[in-house]
Scaffold this motif. Sequence first.
Motif, PDB file in Angstrom:
ATOM      1  N   LEU A 186       0.860  -1.140   0.006  1.00 51.48           N
ATOM      2  CA  LEU A 186      -0.206   0.208   0.126  1.00 51.48           C
ATOM      3  C   LEU A 186       0.897   1.200  -0.016  1.00 51.48           C
ATOM      4  CD1 LEU A 186      -2.617  -0.988   2.624  1.00 51.48           C
ATOM      5  CD2 LEU A 186      -3.020  -1.109   0.462  1.00 51.48           C
ATOM      6  N   PRO A 187       0.389   2.440  -0.622  1.00 52.21           N
ATOM      7  CA  PRO A 187       1.211   3.671  -0.476  1.00 52.21           C
ATOM      8  C   PRO A 187       0.878   4.336   0.627  1.00 52.21           C
ATOM      9  CG  PRO A 187      -0.900   3.859  -1.958  1.00 52.21           C
ATOM     10  CD  PRO A 187      -0.766   2.480  -1.324  1.00 52.21           C
ATOM     11  N   GLY A 188       1.659   4.211   1.585  1.00 48.43           N
ATOM     12  CA  GLY A 188       1.673   4.967   2.599  1.00 48.43           C
ATOM     13  C   GLY A 188       0.531   4.510   3.908  1.00 48.43           C
ATOM     14  N   LYS A 189       0.649   5.001   5.222  1.00 48.17           N
ATOM     15  CA  LYS A 189      -0.364   4.318   5.978  1.00 48.17           C
ATOM     16  C   LYS A 189      -1.721   4.918   5.947  1.00 48.17           C
ATOM     17  CE  LYS A 189       3.111   3.316   9.447  1.00 48.17           C
ATOM     18  NZ  LYS A 189       3.769   3.314  10.752  1.00 48.17           N
ATOM     19  N   LYS A 190      -2.007   6.050   5.436  1.00 52.82           N
ATOM     20  CA  LYS A 190      -3.310   6.429   5.121  1.00 52.82           C
ATOM     21  C   LYS A 190      -4.392   5.548   4.093  1.00 52.82           C
ATOM     22  CE  LYS A 190      -2.512  10.501   3.261  1.00 52.82           C
ATOM     23  NZ  LYS A 190      -2.737  12.031   2.624  1.00 52.82           N
ATOM     24  N   SER A 191      -3.586   4.728   3.468  1.00 53.83           N
ATOM     25  CA  SER A 191      -4.336   3.805   2.730  1.00 53.83           C
ATOM     26  C   SER A 191      -4.772   2.609   3.340  1.00 53.83           C
ATOM     27  CB  SER A 191      -3.463   3.191   1.480  1.00 53.83           C
ATOM     28  OG  SER A 191      -2.093   3.043   1.887  1.00 53.83           O
ATOM     29  N   VAL A 192      -4.439   2.596   4.697  1.00 60.17           N
ATOM     30  CA  VAL A 192      -4.937   1.378   5.702  1.00 60.17           C
ATOM     31  C   VAL A 192      -6.549   1.511   5.419  1.00 60.17           C
ATOM     32  CG1 VAL A 192      -5.001   2.745   7.849  1.00 60.17           C
ATOM     33  CG2 VAL A 192      -4.415   0.019   7.746  1.00 60.17           C
ATOM     34  N   SER A 193      -7.143   2.716   5.143  1.00 55.01           N
ATOM     35  CA  SER A 193      -8.516   2.579   5.334  1.00 55.01           C
ATOM     36  C   SER A 193      -9.083   1.935   4.006  1.00 55.01           C
ATOM     37  CB  SER A 193      -9.012   4.046   5.323  1.00 55.01           C
ATOM     38  OG  SER A 193      -8.482   4.900   4.644  1.00 55.01           O
ATOM     39  N   SER A 194      -8.271   1.600   2.699  1.00 56.14           N
ATOM     40  CA  SER A 194      -8.630   1.222   1.575  1.00 56.14           C
ATOM     41  C   SER A 194      -9.538   0.026   1.453  1.00 56.14           C
ATOM     42  CB  SER A 194      -7.386   1.212   0.690  1.00 56.14           C
ATOM     43  OG  SER A 194      -6.585   0.064   0.999  1.00 56.14           O
ATOM     44  N   ALA A 195     -10.223  -0.217   0.422  1.00 57.60           N
ATOM     45  CA  ALA A 195     -10.944  -1.507   0.211  1.00 57.60           C
ATOM     46  C   ALA A 195     -10.063  -2.644   0.498  1.00 57.60           C
ATOM     47  CB  ALA A 195     -11.649  -1.410  -1.115  1.00 57.60           C
ATOM     48  N   ARG A 196      -8.961  -2.437  -0.149  1.00 53.99           N
ATOM     49  CA  ARG A 196      -7.960  -3.664  -0.215  1.00 53.99           C
ATOM     50  C   ARG A 196      -7.577  -4.151   1.155  1.00 53.99           C
ATOM     51  NH1 ARG A 196      -9.164  -1.110  -4.160  1.00 53.99           N
ATOM     52  NH2 ARG A 196      -7.565  -0.034  -4.877  1.00 53.99           N
ATOM     53  N   PHE A 197      -7.268  -3.258   2.013  1.00 58.13           N
ATOM     54  CA  PHE A 197      -6.955  -3.538   3.472  1.00 58.13           C
ATOM     55  C   PHE A 197      -8.044  -4.090   4.155  1.00 58.13           C
ATOM     56  CE2 PHE A 197      -6.254  -2.880   8.045  1.00 58.13           C
ATOM     57  CZ  PHE A 197      -5.207  -3.745   8.373  1.00 58.13           C
ATOM     58  N   GLU A 198      -9.420  -3.537   3.961  1.00 64.67           N
ATOM     59  CA  GLU A 198     -10.728  -4.234   4.732  1.00 64.67           C
ATOM     60  C   GLU A 198     -10.756  -5.383   4.277  1.00 64.67           C
ATOM     61  OE1 GLU A 198     -15.416  -3.338   4.922  1.00 64.67           O
ATOM     62  OE2 GLU A 198     -13.941  -1.599   4.325  1.00 64.67           O
ATOM     63  N   ALA A 199     -10.426  -5.923   2.835  1.00 60.40           N
ATOM     64  CA  ALA A 199     -10.514  -7.309   2.265  1.00 60.40           C
ATOM     65  C   ALA A 199      -9.474  -8.565   3.220  1.00 60.40           C
ATOM     66  CB  ALA A 199     -10.435  -7.222   0.848  1.00 60.40           C
ATOM     67  N   LEU A 200      -8.211  -7.637   3.231  1.00 61.93           N
ATOM     68  CA  LEU A 200      -7.440  -8.600   3.619  1.00 61.93           C
ATOM     69  C   LEU A 200      -7.642  -8.987   5.307  1.00 61.93           C
ATOM     70  CD1 LEU A 200      -4.386  -9.690   3.497  1.00 61.93           C
ATOM     71  CD2 LEU A 200      -3.609  -7.603   4.359  1.00 61.93           C
ATOM     72  N   GLN A 201      -8.422  -7.819   6.101  1.00 63.88           N
ATOM     73  CA  GLN A 201      -8.872  -7.956   7.359  1.00 63.88           C
ATOM     74  C   GLN A 201      -9.790  -9.491   7.187  1.00 63.88           C
ATOM     75  OE1 GLN A 201      -9.466  -3.933   8.368  1.00 63.88           O
ATOM     76  NE2 GLN A 201      -9.232  -4.603  10.356  1.00 63.88           N
ATOM     77  N   GLN A 202     -10.769  -9.441   6.301  1.00 64.33           N
ATOM     78  CA  GLN A 202     -11.753 -10.467   6.171  1.00 64.33           C
ATOM     79  C   GLN A 202     -11.131 -11.843   6.017  1.00 64.33           C
ATOM     80  OE1 GLN A 202     -14.825  -9.215   3.287  1.00 64.33           O
ATOM     81  NE2 GLN A 202     -15.179  -7.406   4.378  1.00 64.33           N
ATOM     82  N   LEU A 203     -10.011 -11.578   5.050  1.00 69.56           N
ATOM     83  CA  LEU A 203      -9.420 -12.834   4.815  1.00 69.56           C
ATOM     84  C   LEU A 203      -8.440 -13.481   6.068  1.00 69.56           C
ATOM     85  CD1 LEU A 203      -8.700 -14.703   2.026  1.00 69.56           C
ATOM     86  CD2 LEU A 203      -6.329 -13.423   2.114  1.00 69.56           C
TER      87      LEU A 203
END
Length: 346
Positions: A186-203
């Motif tokens: 991810l590009p920087g810690k602000k992107s932790v709110s992105s859909a990609r990270f949310e999906a990783l949490q679900q996985l």
Amino acid sequence: MPVTIKDIALRANVSYQAVSAVLNNKTNCRVSPQKREHIHNIARELGYQVNFGYKLMHGHSTHTVAIVSAMRQIDSEEHIQKMLLKLIRQMNLMGFSTYFKNMTANAEENIRQIRELVTRGAEHFVFIGTPFGHAEIESELSKSQRTFIGWNSLFSRNLKADSVEASFKLLSFLKEQSGENPLLILPGKKSVSSARFEALQQLIDDQTVDDILKKNVIFTQSLEWDEKDFEAKAFELGYTGTEMAFAGEHKPRAIAYFTDGFAMGGACWCQQHDLIIGKDIFLSGFNNIDAVRFNAFPIASAAHPIDRSIEIILQQMNKTEPFETTLQLDVFLRDINNHPFQKTRR
């Protein structure tokens, strides 16, 4: 001298009546969609201006749509550019005149621009993204009796795309192919709110957020949407992030990237280090840009449903009743076995 309808008719090699019907947005005339587009193109080329003031004074419909973009990544995202171009073309074919405005980061300025569009005769508003001051804008449009709909926005009438679900499918595919949880770049810690990270949490639902961040996420330098050359910077960060991923003791077998631009940089690093994509390492991006669709290496990705979105926007933009819908993205699970462009070293 001002351009006249007769000037356009002469250049387009059609009758005066045909040009008048098209430019006055009459839908009951026998002019083909192709001829309509040709007439509109000639009118724009010659600089013809519709007299909206006359129409407004006499209470006539202007048949005009304001397309308002609030997405800072308009110059950086291929799918947004395609969306806008296709939307404007379809509206022209349907006989609508169109304005285009790009919103700013200033809510008061955005309200001013919306009021100006109303004054200039815009009857319907289509928002691509959510502008600053969206609640005030919606209130202003409602008071002015203008219709509106938003794409990926917070307006009360809107349609969205489920990026989280698409991201989860991509991550699940990487895990299935590699046998391990993928690494996310991810590009920087602000992107932790992105859909990609949310999906990783679900996985990875059996670990804490801190553990996931520590074991399965690499943050590169931050990247703003108004970067001068966004795609070049995304490529560079994807390349650097992949290099960081392989610098650790555990060598990843699956990497998911923030966008396709990042994935292209990662694919370049893998190729330079003799890793066969789709066999030694599995990659995914996001947005399904042409560079990934036609890439020699199988990079999984997801595409926004542009054509379906435009179809719904055209159906809903002149209506007032509550409307909200969520569309699924098209997910492309490319691997070495079903990718015709793949050339591997066995």
